[in-house]
Design an enzyme around this catalytic site. Structure first.
Site, PDB file in Angstrom:
ATOM      1  CE1 TYR A  20       3.456  -0.002   1.085  1.00 27.32           C
ATOM      2  CE2 TYR A  20       4.705   1.163  -0.923  1.00 27.32           C
ATOM      3  CZ  TYR A  20       4.036   1.289   0.311  1.00 27.32           C
ATOM      4  OH  TYR A  20       3.268   2.384   0.823  1.00 27.32           O
ATOM      5  CE  LYS A  35       0.370   1.401   0.020  1.00 22.72           C
ATOM      6  NZ  LYS A  35      -0.846   1.932   0.913  1.00 22.72           N
TER       7      LYS A  35
END
Length: 234
Positions: free
Chosen positions: A143, A147
């Site tokens: 994740y 990002k």
């Protein structure tokens, strides 16, 4: 840009930060709010126009751009997350899934709606990023990597869209009280507080919003003698 009388599309608007964005946009006088979701029936907020939109499906992104041709602000909020480190057995599959939504989804939406924003005077693009754009402790490894990629994309888009006068804002924050971190025993900020700070920054002409104190501290620490992205002493 100003929210009053704006026409806004929010991806992932059926819950969490996306739903909070849609609610606050209406409260600030947006003329129309398209609430994008994989299942339009899951959008329960009165006053918005539910829109079928899975950002991993190019045909649905193209259909959304054709339907919502009056949009002046796009909020790329849709995202997925999964706990785990890069040495986990499923980390490659997890990373691909994170990137498909959190990076390629933002890229798809930005490419599809850039001409729409240009035709409507420039408008704005708000990308929901994270404190983990800059720090990756391994708890949400894939994740965080997605990002980081989305942060780089946001910075590039800011340059590419400048000529058409599209404001590009990156929103960074730490833990927010949403489903993604429901099981994390950490201090959390409400989605409503994050959204208000983001829209305040957008209306003030900001390029970047650091929506809570932990994020501000991490960003300031990137140039410290021991940068904040390295393991810190206990």
């Amino acid at each position: 840009m100003k929210i009053k009388d704006a026409v806004v599309l929010v991806t992932g608007a059926n819950r969490g930060i996306g739903q909070a964005f849609a609610r606050e946009l209406l409260a600030r006088g947006a003329r129309k709010v398209y609430a994008g979701a994989r299942d339009p029936a899951s959008v329960k907020l009165p006053g918005v126009q539910a829109l079928r939109l899975d950002v991993t499906k190019p045909e649905e992104v193209a259909a959304a751009a054709a339907l919502a041709s009056d949009v002046t602000l796009v909020i790329n909020n849709a995202g997925v997350g999964q706990p785990g480190g890069f040495l986990a057995s499923d980390s490659e599959d997890t990373a691909r899934r994170m990137l498909e939504t959190n990076f390629y989804g933002v890229l798809r939406m930005s490419k599809a709606f850039a001409p729409v924003l240009k035709a409507n005077g420039g408008g704005g693009l708000l990308n929901v990023l994270s404190i983990v754009s800059w720090v990756n402790g391994g708890e949400l490894a894939a994740y965080a990597a997605s990002k980081s990629a989305a942060w780089s994309l946001t910075n590039a888009l800011r340059h590419e869209l400048a000529a058409q006068k599209t404001q590009v804002l990156g929103l960074h924050m730490a833990y927010v009280d949403t489903d993604l971190i429901r099981d994390f025993d950490v201090p959390k900020t409400s989605p409503e507080d994050i959204v208000k700070r983001a829209l305040d920054g957008l209306e003030a002409g900001a390029d970047e919003v650091l929506a809570d104190e932990p994020t501000q501290q991490v960003k300031a620490g990137l140039t410290a003698a021991r940068p904040s992205y390295l393991p810190q002493a206990a």
